[in-house]
Design a protein around this motif. Sequence first.
Motif, PDB file in Angstrom:
ATOM      1  N   MET A   1       0.847  -1.197   0.000  1.00 56.00           N
ATOM      2  CA  MET A   1       0.000   0.000   0.000  1.00 56.00           C
ATOM      3  C   MET A   1       0.883   1.247   0.000  1.00 56.00           C
ATOM      4  SD  MET A   1      -3.030   1.043   2.681  1.00 56.00           S
ATOM      5  CE  MET A   1      -1.900   1.308   4.044  1.00 56.00           C
ATOM      6  N   SER A   2       0.660   2.145  -0.932  1.00 55.27           N
ATOM      7  CA  SER A   2       1.479   3.343  -1.038  1.00 55.27           C
ATOM      8  C   SER A   2       1.023   4.383  -0.024  1.00 55.27           C
ATOM      9  CB  SER A   2       1.394   3.932  -2.457  1.00 55.27           C
ATOM     10  OG  SER A   2       0.067   4.320  -2.729  1.00 55.27           O
ATOM     11  N   THR A   3       1.956   5.181   0.443  1.00 58.23           N
ATOM     12  CA  THR A   3       1.648   6.269   1.361  1.00 58.23           C
ATOM     13  C   THR A   3       2.256   7.552   0.821  1.00 58.23           C
ATOM     14  OG1 THR A   3       3.635   5.790   2.661  1.00 58.23           O
ATOM     15  CG2 THR A   3       1.559   4.759   3.378  1.00 58.23           C
ATOM     16  N   ALA A   4       1.746   8.683   1.283  1.00 56.05           N
ATOM     17  CA  ALA A   4       2.282   9.960   0.830  1.00 56.05           C
ATOM     18  C   ALA A   4       3.725  10.101   1.295  1.00 56.05           C
ATOM     19  CB  ALA A   4       1.429  11.097   1.391  1.00 56.05           C
ATOM     20  N   ARG A   5       4.565  10.646   0.432  1.00 49.41           N
ATOM     21  CA  ARG A   5       5.961  10.823   0.773  1.00 49.41           C
ATOM     22  C   ARG A   5       6.122  11.919   1.813  1.00 49.41           C
ATOM     23  NH1 ARG A   5      10.115  11.426  -4.104  1.00 49.41           N
ATOM     24  NH2 ARG A   5       9.030  13.410  -4.425  1.00 49.41           N
ATOM     25  N   SER A   6       7.023  11.712   2.747  1.00 47.91           N
ATOM     26  CA  SER A   6       7.293  12.696   3.791  1.00 47.91           C
ATOM     27  C   SER A   6       7.792  14.005   3.177  1.00 47.91           C
ATOM     28  CB  SER A   6       8.348  12.146   4.756  1.00 47.91           C
ATOM     29  OG  SER A   6       8.749  13.135   5.683  1.00 47.91           O
ATOM     30  N   VAL A   7       7.512  15.108   3.862  1.00 47.22           N
ATOM     31  CA  VAL A   7       8.042  16.405   3.444  1.00 47.22           C
ATOM     32  C   VAL A   7       9.358  16.710   4.162  1.00 47.22           C
ATOM     33  CG1 VAL A   7       5.769  17.374   2.897  1.00 47.22           C
ATOM     34  CG2 VAL A   7       6.728  17.661   5.210  1.00 47.22           C
ATOM     35  N   MET A   8       9.815  15.802   5.016  1.00 43.78           N
ATOM     36  CA  MET A   8      11.002  16.053   5.835  1.00 43.78           C
ATOM     37  C   MET A   8      12.249  15.486   5.160  1.00 43.78           C
ATOM     38  SD  MET A   8       9.508  17.693   8.175  1.00 43.78           S
ATOM     39  CE  MET A   8      10.733  17.905   9.470  1.00 43.78           C
ATOM     40  N   TRP A   9      13.215  16.366   4.897  1.00 41.44           N
ATOM     41  CA  TRP A   9      14.480  15.993   4.255  1.00 41.44           C
ATOM     42  C   TRP A   9      15.106  14.792   4.940  1.00 41.44           C
ATOM     43  CZ3 TRP A   9      17.552  19.642   0.956  1.00 41.44           C
ATOM     44  CH2 TRP A   9      18.840  19.179   0.667  1.00 41.44           C
ATOM     45  N   LYS A  10      15.136  14.785   6.265  1.00 44.26           N
ATOM     46  CA  LYS A  10      15.818  13.746   7.035  1.00 44.26           C
ATOM     47  C   LYS A  10      15.154  12.381   6.904  1.00 44.26           C
ATOM     48  CE  LYS A  10      13.354  15.145  11.261  1.00 44.26           C
ATOM     49  NZ  LYS A  10      13.530  15.792  12.581  1.00 44.26           N
ATOM     50  N   GLU A  11      13.937  12.335   6.395  1.00 45.31           N
ATOM     51  CA  GLU A  11      13.210  11.074   6.255  1.00 45.31           C
ATOM     52  C   GLU A  11      13.214  10.555   4.821  1.00 45.31           C
ATOM     53  OE1 GLU A  11       9.340  11.838   7.871  1.00 45.31           O
ATOM     54  OE2 GLU A  11      10.104  12.153   9.906  1.00 45.31           O
ATOM     55  N   LEU A  12      13.885  11.269   3.922  1.00 43.27           N
ATOM     56  CA  LEU A  12      13.909  10.894   2.504  1.00 43.27           C
ATOM     57  C   LEU A  12      15.261  10.301   2.116  1.00 43.27           C
ATOM     58  CD1 LEU A  12      12.140  14.066   1.062  1.00 43.27           C
ATOM     59  CD2 LEU A  12      11.112  11.848   1.588  1.00 43.27           C
ATOM     60  N   THR A  13      15.269   9.583   1.004  1.00 35.11           N
ATOM     61  CA  THR A  13      16.530   9.086   0.455  1.00 35.11           C
ATOM     62  C   THR A  13      17.140  10.149  -0.444  1.00 35.11           C
ATOM     63  OG1 THR A  13      15.532   8.151  -1.540  1.00 35.11           O
ATOM     64  CG2 THR A  13      15.569   6.739   0.440  1.00 35.11           C
ATOM     65  N   ALA A  14      18.409   9.949  -0.780  1.00 35.90           N
ATOM     66  CA  ALA A  14      19.061  10.864  -1.712  1.00 35.90           C
ATOM     67  C   ALA A  14      18.347  10.849  -3.057  1.00 35.90           C
ATOM     68  CB  ALA A  14      20.534  10.491  -1.871  1.00 35.90           C
ATOM     69  N   GLU A  15      17.850   9.684  -3.471  1.00 38.83           N
ATOM     70  CA  GLU A  15      17.092   9.590  -4.725  1.00 38.83           C
ATOM     71  C   GLU A  15      15.810  10.410  -4.652  1.00 38.83           C
ATOM     72  OE1 GLU A  15      16.092   5.641  -5.924  1.00 38.83           O
ATOM     73  OE2 GLU A  15      18.050   5.275  -6.861  1.00 38.83           O
ATOM     74  N   ASP A  16      15.113  10.306  -3.521  1.00 37.51           N
ATOM     75  CA  ASP A  16      13.889  11.097  -3.335  1.00 37.51           C
ATOM     76  C   ASP A  16      14.180  12.590  -3.494  1.00 37.51           C
ATOM     77  OD1 ASP A  16      12.395   8.816  -2.690  1.00 37.51           O
ATOM     78  OD2 ASP A  16      12.760   9.041  -0.538  1.00 37.51           O
ATOM     79  N   LEU A  17      15.249  13.024  -2.859  1.00 37.13           N
ATOM     80  CA  LEU A  17      15.601  14.443  -2.896  1.00 37.13           C
ATOM     81  C   LEU A  17      16.013  14.878  -4.288  1.00 37.13           C
ATOM     82  CD1 LEU A  17      17.383  14.403   0.526  1.00 37.13           C
ATOM     83  CD2 LEU A  17      15.407  15.840  -0.018  1.00 37.13           C
ATOM     84  N   LEU A  18      16.721  14.015  -4.999  1.00 38.88           N
ATOM     85  CA  LEU A  18      17.098  14.336  -6.381  1.00 38.88           C
ATOM     86  C   LEU A  18      15.859  14.502  -7.246  1.00 38.88           C
ATOM     87  CD1 LEU A  18      19.412  14.773  -8.365  1.00 38.88           C
ATOM     88  CD2 LEU A  18      19.405  12.306  -8.809  1.00 38.88           C
ATOM     89  N   SER A  19      14.859  13.668  -7.004  1.00 36.59           N
ATOM     90  CA  SER A  19      13.629  13.795  -7.792  1.00 36.59           C
ATOM     91  C   SER A  19      12.925  15.119  -7.491  1.00 36.59           C
ATOM     92  CB  SER A  19      12.689  12.622  -7.520  1.00 36.59           C
ATOM     93  OG  SER A  19      12.097  12.715  -6.239  1.00 36.59           O
ATOM     94  N   LEU A  20      13.048  15.604  -6.272  1.00 41.23           N
ATOM     95  CA  LEU A  20      12.430  16.879  -5.920  1.00 41.23           C
ATOM     96  C   LEU A  20      13.139  18.055  -6.587  1.00 41.23           C
ATOM     97  CD1 LEU A  20      11.641  16.289  -2.145  1.00 41.23           C
ATOM     98  CD2 LEU A  20       9.971  16.743  -3.957  1.00 41.23           C
ATOM     99  N   THR A  21      14.447  17.926  -6.820  1.00 40.74           N
ATOM    100  CA  THR A  21      15.140  19.008  -7.535  1.00 40.74           C
ATOM    101  C   THR A  21      14.605  19.113  -8.956  1.00 40.74           C
ATOM    102  OG1 THR A  21      16.984  17.654  -8.369  1.00 40.74           O
ATOM    103  CG2 THR A  21      17.232  18.627  -6.174  1.00 40.74           C
ATOM    104  N   GLY A  22      14.240  17.977  -9.539  1.00 41.94           N
ATOM    105  CA  GLY A  22      13.673  17.984 -10.889  1.00 41.94           C
ATOM    106  C   GLY A  22      12.313  18.635 -10.949  1.00 41.94           C
ATOM    107  N   LYS A  23      11.645  18.739  -9.813  1.00 38.99           N
ATOM    108  CA  LYS A  23      10.337  19.402  -9.737  1.00 38.99           C
ATOM    109  C   LYS A  23      10.474  20.851  -9.259  1.00 38.99           C
ATOM    110  CE  LYS A  23       8.089  15.010  -8.632  1.00 38.99           C
ATOM    111  NZ  LYS A  23       7.351  14.224  -7.611  1.00 38.99           N
TER     112      LYS A  23
END
Length: 258
Positions: A1-23
């Motif tokens: 079951m998918s859940t909403a991604r955290s908005v907290m930098w410390k709870e994300l992976t480097a890949e997650d954060l890289l995807s946010l730079t693309g947005k």
Amino acid sequence: MSTARSVMWKELTAEDLLSLTGKDAIVLLPVASMEQHGPHLPVGVDTILCEGVCKAAAEIAAASTPVVVAPTLWCGMAEHHMAFGGTFTFDIPTYRTVLIALLKSIERAGFRKVAIVNGHGGNMSALNAFLPDFHRETKLRLYATTYFMLATEEMRPFLDRQNGVRHACEVETSMIMVLASSTVKTERLPEAHGPMFNDTREVLAPDWQQFRSLKDYTGNGVIGDARTATAHKGEQLLEVCARALAAKLTDTNVWEVP
């Protein structure tokens, strides 16, 4: 079951954060303090509240605007609290060096938009003074704000004894009752009051200035009156603070390049 991604930098992976730079996500950088807060509150009040408001604002804004909350800088400019103990403080050169290092790290990670969100009155003058340097030394689209200043008018209807935020007061105590209730010494609330200073310029920006310890103003470390604090009031205050900040994050006129 998918859940909403955290908005907290410390709870994300480097890949997650890289995807946010693309947005082209906005990064919130909470900056706060670790200082005495009277006989009834923990020294981490400013850090807990600033991060809590940033998280809530980011979650509201994320419905339409990519946002991530960077780790909170928990130490700030708190020399005026040192006489009470329990306090950490930077000097001006160190604070500037730490902040520019964090901003450059955010920039090197690929982000372009940053809002420094302050949660401590003692940081305000330093941040205002640093902004020209930060503009010159990075290519970031950068803003700085103090979250409770954004919501001053919106908070007033919920307050019984004050017209805004003071220190270890009705506002801060109510909000901590929501975000970290177990840290509040409720048995000490009857003594948690001090000078009101309903015009904050009396302390933050008097017409005739000299450095003074907060101990010169208040013997117990409190400015304002925490005796009327409640968790219900805290929920209302947190809501208006988060919404005021979220409104800035989602305002396209704020973030478009001139």
